[in-house]
Design a protein around this motif. Structure first.
Motif, short mmCIF file in Angstrom:
data_model
loop_
_atom_site.label_atom_id
_atom_site.label_comp_id
_atom_site.label_asym_id
_atom_site.label_seq_id
_atom_site.Cartn_x
_atom_site.Cartn_y
_atom_site.Cartn_z
N ASP A 15 43.45 33.85 70.34
CA ASP A 15 44.00 34.88 71.29
C ASP A 15 42.62 35.76 71.33
OD1 ASP A 15 46.89 34.06 71.51
OD2 ASP A 15 46.96 35.61 70.87
N LEU A 16 41.89 36.75 70.35
CA LEU A 16 41.27 37.47 70.11
C LEU A 16 39.88 36.86 70.84
CD1 LEU A 16 39.98 40.60 70.09
CD2 LEU A 16 39.32 39.71 67.63
N TRP A 17 39.08 35.83 69.78
CA TRP A 17 37.63 35.03 71.16
C TRP A 17 38.36 34.55 72.27
CZ3 TRP A 17 33.84 34.22 69.98
CH2 TRP A 17 32.89 33.51 70.92
N LYS A 18 39.16 33.92 73.39
CA LYS A 18 39.41 34.20 74.56
C LYS A 18 39.52 35.41 75.35
CE LYS A 18 43.55 30.69 74.02
NZ LYS A 18 44.88 30.74 73.92
N LEU A 19 39.59 36.71 74.95
CA LEU A 19 39.39 37.51 75.18
C LEU A 19 38.21 38.18 75.93
CD1 LEU A 19 40.90 40.30 76.63
CD2 LEU A 19 41.00 41.08 74.57
N VAL A 20 37.88 37.59 74.46
CA VAL A 20 36.28 38.11 74.39
C VAL A 20 34.71 36.86 74.95
CG1 VAL A 20 34.05 37.66 72.77
CG2 VAL A 20 35.98 38.73 71.45
N GLU A 21 35.65 35.65 75.60
CA GLU A 21 35.08 35.15 76.36
C GLU A 21 35.34 34.80 77.83
OE1 GLU A 21 34.56 30.77 75.35
OE2 GLU A 21 33.22 32.70 75.16
N SER A 22 36.87 35.70 78.14
CA SER A 22 36.90 36.04 79.50
C SER A 22 36.04 37.46 80.03
CB SER A 22 38.38 36.52 79.79
OG SER A 22 38.41 37.72 78.99
N GLN A 23 35.76 38.66 79.05
CA GLN A 23 35.11 39.65 78.90
C GLN A 23 33.91 39.34 79.66
OE1 GLN A 23 35.85 42.87 78.57
NE2 GLN A 23 37.61 42.13 79.15
#
Lengths: 74, 355
Positions: free
Chosen positions: A63-71
């Motif tokens: 989930d954290l990686w997805k958040l980083v990718e979206s940012q």
């Protein structure tokens, strides 16, 4: 998911390995200092600035990686 | 907002720290925190010792003590002070200004400008800008800038996110005109839309102190805090510093036509070792050029930390000669400010204990 990202998380949390499915908040090492260290790491490595509040919806390392990718894209 | 000054300088610096010392490890034991975690915080954040006032001590007490010390050693004459500026968030009273209290207690002349400015961790730079602006007036020959707080009195003893890291101190800085060709560049930015990130909710007109504002509320993680106490959104402040401060400093250097190699030291506000190391990493500045050792010895004392970084690290160099410096402060407001200037030689540069 990026392996260096999981490796960096493991270094911060001082555990041998972090898997994408690992529930971060379930780890005893996941405390306010860890959150601050992760924020600093994401800024230094990916140029992504998160706040502690942004972690509210994050359950797993994935989930954290997805958040980083979206940012990164925005 | 950019500022430029010519022919101004700091001529002396005295920092006053309460003699009363507390130990982080001991205090964390009182919170029943696991020792391993406290040791980790010590290692990463640099928390160790801090200095705090004993009950009832105010900013004016530290100021009067320090100024009398300078008068008694003839390092400063009372009649030379044409303006007295105080940067603080912990005034003696809502009314009158604390500088007026200090003027009265010391019997300073009436031909003086006394001025309180409500600023915090960016306050030393803000205060220097104000001092240098006053020195544009021919009638003002010496400005005494006081910066510091007794914030330990406004943090909850039951809030371990902030209680064990706050220190009390006051810095006394003398500014005057310089016969040389000194050039000083400064830059300030403010963002009041994020003002709530560092706030004492009660005690002003919006929410006056009352029995209700003393009630300790559970704010999570077994921490208790009242409306009378200082609140800090730690991660938001960390993020603010990492995002805003490097670009402010980069722009300041670009405007001055200077590069980082032309500076001997970057003297920043001292919230904790971790934040300063991350700031140095981001700006690719070696740690030895950006001291981060104030918090481990004194705690975070707001507008006094930059003068403390100077007095405990490079006092001898500042007394003997010149040091090219970049100062940077960041904190409540939110306010962030930086200044490029040459420091020294100072006629005095030291730290004394308040008893």
């Amino acid at each position: 998911m990026s392996d260096p990202f999981l490796q960096k998380l493991a270094e911060i949390l001082e555990v041998p390995e972090v898997k994408s499915s690992d529930e971060l908040k379930a780890l005893p090492q996941w405390d306010s200092l860890a959150v601050l260290s992760v924020i600093a790491m994401l800024d230094a490595t990916y140029g992504v600035n998160l706040r502690a509040a942004d972690f509210a919806t994050v359950q797993s390392a994935g989930d954290l990686w997805k958040l980083v990718e979206s940012q990164k894209r925005s | 907002m950019n500022f430029s000054f010519r022919n101004k300088r700091i001529s002396g610096l005295l920092t006053v720290a309460p003699a009363n010392e507390r130990s982080f490890l001991q205090e964390m034991k009182n919170f029943n925190a696991p020792e391993a975690r406290s040791l980790k915080l010590m290692e990463v954040m640099g928390y160790d010792k801090r200095r705090v006032v004993t009950e009832g001590v105010c900013v004016s007490d530290l100021a009067v003590f320090g100024l009398q010390n300078l008068f008694s050693r003839s390092l400063l004459q009372p009649d030379e002070i044409d303006a007295l500026i105080l940067i603080s968030q912990t005034p003696d009273y809502l009314v009158p200004p604390t500088t007026s209290v200090i003027q009265g207690r010391l019997g300073l002349k009436q031909d003086i400008l006394c001025m309180d400015i409500n600023q915090a961790c960016a306050g030393f730079v803000i205060g220097l800008i104000q001092a240098f602006m006053l020195l544009e007036q021919q009638s003002v020959r010496k400005v005494v800038l006081l910066s510091g707080d007794v914030l330990s009195r406004k943090v909850s003893p039951k809030d371990r996110t902030i209680y064990p890291i706050v220190g009390d101190a006051l810095a006394i800085t003398v500014a005057e005109r310089d016969a040389g060709e000194s050039s000083i560049e400064a830059s300030v930015k403010m963002d009041g839309s994020r003002a709530n990130a560092l706030c004492i909710p009660a005690g002003g007109m919006r929410l006056p102190c009352s029995p209700q504002t003393t009630v300790l509320e559970d704010v999570g993680d077994n921490n208790l805090r009242a409306k009378d106490h200082l609140f800090m959104d730690g991660s938001a402040i960390f993020n603010f510093v990492q995002t805003e401060v490097p670009s402010l400093i980069n722009d300041l250097f670009a405007r001055a036509g200077r590069d980082f190699n032309s500076v001997d030291y970057f003297l920043c506000h001292q919230p904790n070792r971790f934040m300063l190391q991350k700031l140095a990493d981001k700006m690719k500045i070696p740690y030895q050029k950006m001291p981060n050792n104030v918090v481990e010895r004194f705690g975070n004392s707001g507008g006094a930390t930059i003068p403390m970084a100077l007095t405990i690290n490079i006092a001898d160099r500042l007394k003997a000669g010149r040091v090219n410096a970049c100062l940077a402060g960041f904190g409540a407001g939110l306010t962030w400010a930086a200044m490029l200037l040459t420091l020294g030689p100072f006629s005095f540069c030291e730290l004394i204990d308040y008893n």
